[in-house]
Write an enzyme that holds these catalytic residues in place. Sequence first.
Site, mmCIF file in Angstrom:
data_model
loop_
_atom_site.group_PDB
_atom_site.id
_atom_site.type_symbol
_atom_site.label_atom_id
_atom_site.label_comp_id
_atom_site.label_asym_id
_atom_site.label_seq_id
_atom_site.Cartn_x
_atom_site.Cartn_y
_atom_site.Cartn_z
ATOM 1 N N ASP A 1 0.852 -1.196 0.000
ATOM 2 C CA ASP A 1 0.000 0.000 0.000
ATOM 3 C C ASP A 1 0.886 1.244 0.000
ATOM 4 O O ASP A 1 2.121 1.154 0.156
ATOM 5 C CB ASP A 1 -0.930 0.002 1.226
ATOM 6 C CG ASP A 1 -2.077 1.006 1.098
ATOM 7 O OD1 ASP A 1 -2.256 1.576 0.006
ATOM 8 O OD2 ASP A 1 -2.780 1.217 2.100
ATOM 9 N N LYS A 2 0.207 2.376 -0.147
ATOM 10 C CA LYS A 2 0.893 3.671 -0.130
ATOM 11 C C LYS A 2 0.117 4.590 0.799
ATOM 12 O O LYS A 2 -1.109 4.485 0.913
ATOM 13 C CB LYS A 2 0.923 4.201 -1.557
ATOM 14 C CG LYS A 2 1.185 5.677 -1.705
ATOM 15 C CD LYS A 2 -0.089 6.394 -2.100
ATOM 16 C CE LYS A 2 0.102 7.884 -2.165
ATOM 17 N NZ LYS A 2 -1.186 8.592 -2.273
ATOM 18 N N HIS A 3 0.836 5.477 1.468
ATOM 19 C CA HIS A 3 0.156 6.477 2.287
ATOM 20 C C HIS A 3 0.742 7.845 1.979
ATOM 21 O O HIS A 3 1.955 7.987 1.810
ATOM 22 C CB HIS A 3 0.331 6.176 3.782
ATOM 23 C CG HIS A 3 -0.288 7.224 4.652
ATOM 24 N ND1 HIS A 3 -1.630 7.228 4.955
ATOM 25 C CD2 HIS A 3 0.237 8.314 5.259
ATOM 26 C CE1 HIS A 3 -1.898 8.277 5.709
ATOM 27 N NE2 HIS A 3 -0.787 8.952 5.916
ATOM 28 N N SER A 4 -0.121 8.849 1.922
ATOM 29 C CA SER A 4 0.353 10.223 1.720
ATOM 30 C C SER A 4 -0.073 11.068 2.903
ATOM 31 O O SER A 4 -1.162 10.868 3.457
ATOM 32 C CB SER A 4 -0.270 10.782 0.438
ATOM 33 O OG SER A 4 -0.214 12.189 0.452
ATOM 34 N N THR B 1 -9.040 10.511 -0.274
ATOM 35 C CA THR B 1 -9.320 9.552 -1.349
ATOM 36 C C THR B 1 -10.769 9.061 -1.315
ATOM 37 O O THR B 1 -11.393 8.896 -2.363
ATOM 38 C CB THR B 1 -8.333 8.367 -1.214
ATOM 39 O OG1 THR B 1 -7.018 8.907 -1.358
ATOM 40 C CG2 THR B 1 -8.567 7.306 -2.253
ATOM 41 N N ARG C 1 -6.728 14.528 20.065
ATOM 42 C CA ARG C 1 -5.610 15.366 19.598
ATOM 43 C C ARG C 1 -6.130 16.556 18.803
ATOM 44 O O ARG C 1 -5.623 17.671 18.917
ATOM 45 C CB ARG C 1 -4.657 14.532 18.721
ATOM 46 C CG ARG C 1 -3.824 13.544 19.530
ATOM 47 C CD ARG C 1 -3.150 12.546 18.614
ATOM 48 N NE ARG C 1 -2.267 13.204 17.682
ATOM 49 C CZ ARG C 1 -1.926 12.718 16.493
ATOM 50 N NH1 ARG C 1 -2.386 11.552 16.096
ATOM 51 N NH2 ARG C 1 -1.107 13.385 15.714
ATOM 52 N N SER D 1 0.112 7.143 14.785
ATOM 53 C CA SER D 1 -1.240 7.188 14.219
ATOM 54 C C SER D 1 -1.246 6.640 12.786
ATOM 55 O O SER D 1 -2.049 5.762 12.436
ATOM 56 C CB SER D 1 -1.728 8.644 14.247
ATOM 57 O OG SER D 1 -2.855 8.817 13.438
ATOM 58 N N LYS E 1 -2.379 2.331 11.578
ATOM 59 C CA LYS E 1 -3.426 2.019 10.600
ATOM 60 C C LYS E 1 -2.862 1.232 9.429
ATOM 61 O O LYS E 1 -3.486 0.292 8.936
ATOM 62 C CB LYS E 1 -4.074 3.322 10.119
ATOM 63 C CG LYS E 1 -4.961 3.943 11.196
ATOM 64 C CD LYS E 1 -5.533 5.267 10.787
ATOM 65 C CE LYS E 1 -4.519 6.363 10.842
ATOM 66 N NZ LYS E 1 -5.015 7.709 10.909
ATOM 67 N N LYS E 2 -1.681 1.600 8.977
ATOM 68 C CA LYS E 2 -1.099 0.889 7.826
ATOM 69 C C LYS E 2 -0.686 -0.530 8.232
ATOM 70 O O LYS E 2 -0.864 -1.479 7.465
ATOM 71 C CB LYS E 2 0.104 1.666 7.276
ATOM 72 C CG LYS E 2 -0.294 2.934 6.566
ATOM 73 C CD LYS E 2 -1.000 2.639 5.246
ATOM 74 C CE LYS E 2 -2.237 3.483 5.069
ATOM 75 N NZ LYS E 2 -3.003 3.147 3.855
HETATM 76 N N1 URA Z 1 -2.701 11.513 9.504
HETATM 77 C C1 URA Z 1 -3.001 10.552 10.404
HETATM 78 O O1 URA Z 1 -3.569 9.518 10.061
HETATM 79 N N2 URA Z 1 -2.647 10.754 11.679
HETATM 80 C C2 URA Z 1 -2.019 11.863 12.099
HETATM 81 O O2 URA Z 1 -1.715 11.965 13.266
HETATM 82 C C3 URA Z 1 -1.727 12.845 11.157
HETATM 83 C C4 URA Z 1 -2.070 12.643 9.841
#
Ligand code: URA
Length: 433
Positions: free
Chosen positions: A81-84, A121, A169, A184, A188-189
Amino acid sequence: MAFLDLIERKRDGGALSPDEIHGFVKEVVAGALPREQVSAFLMAVLFRGMDDSERRILTLAMRDSGEVLVWTPDPGRPVVDKHSTGGVGDKVSLPLAPLLASLGFRVPMISGRGLGITGGTLDKLESIPGFSTRLPSERIRELVEEDGVAMVGQTDRMVPADRILYALRDVTGTVPSRDLITASILSKKLAEGLEALVLDVKCGAAAFMKTRSEATRLAESLEGLANQCGVGTRAFVTRMDQPLGRAAGNWLEVVESVECLRGRGPADLRELVCCFAGSLMVQTGRADDLAAAIGVAAGELDSGRPLAVWHRMLERQGSDMDAYSRRLDSVVLAPVVQEFRSPASGYVSQVDARRLGKALRRLGAGRLQAGDEVDPEVGFDQIVQVGDSVRTGDVLVRIHARTLQAADTAISEIANAFGIQDAPVDRQAVRIT
Ligand code: URA
């Protein structure tokens, strides 16, 4: 031990043990800690930071606070996967996911919604009639195993600790902690059960990280920890001073993504899509050399196969394909379209993505608060880029709005976003590292 002791220890710069961190996450998810104490703890972490071990344990404890996806072992089809970190016009995931599936990867792309000036997305995909992003994990698994890709939102059962901590937060000024951002994002990833991950850390006026050094430090923190947690990860720092591509706004970004899947579209978008696909090929041992792998990814994009994967994904996730095709043919969906034209001839020296992002949000394409509705049809297209040559009267951007008044307001907000100068301007390389 009372939680107050842990708050005080962190406040004074001390470290927490693995058991203490696991206990903290468990109690957060159980709702057993007062919100003011959790908030105070988050603030202490923001000021005092965490060491490598604390950050790793927190990330893994958050990952394990809910369901973690498990895949059928298949070395020939790595799960990636990719995360931005997000920006204006950042639609890379849309063409990238089907391209990766077409290259033989399995891609459980679990994405988020837009917040602030950053697009999401899921919002873009939901501008496609009927497309469903809310699927249970059993269905996500089925689609990914069978078709190679699913593009969905996080299920309610995944990473509950992050949902609770992120909401706190957001209202306590503790989002900008590198440790908490790292935990964070990666919790999730990691819950996707990935073998490899590519990270796009945006840097610039319209990004979370404004400077190159801030972005590089976050990239190193994310890359280092993800690798320690067993997911082969590469982080790139990329520019977010001007929008990515020439369109920003949910539906308009789908249109531009489809152009990319047709082997056309803006060069900066294509560059990132091919770079991330190439990088994942190298990370998973399918290629030795990044430049050669990028060439393979570009050839695949031009073959039309990723576009076929995209169409199948749309069908499998419930899209009304006739309505989608009609929309794609007409491009323009919003009731009002206005052009903002250049007052002078010369070269574009600036396109301020932050101003455009704020105007985009005001048009209704983005959210001020989580839970706000977004308007899929509004946005900008035909946006010029730094380095373009323009003549007086050429279009600098086209505004798609719900009302004439909204379009006029957008024009007044973006009028100063563009810089035009006499001397030629170099195009900006989108990739910094
Ligand atoms: N994106 C996230 O998922 N978590 C953060 O803390 C900041 C950006």
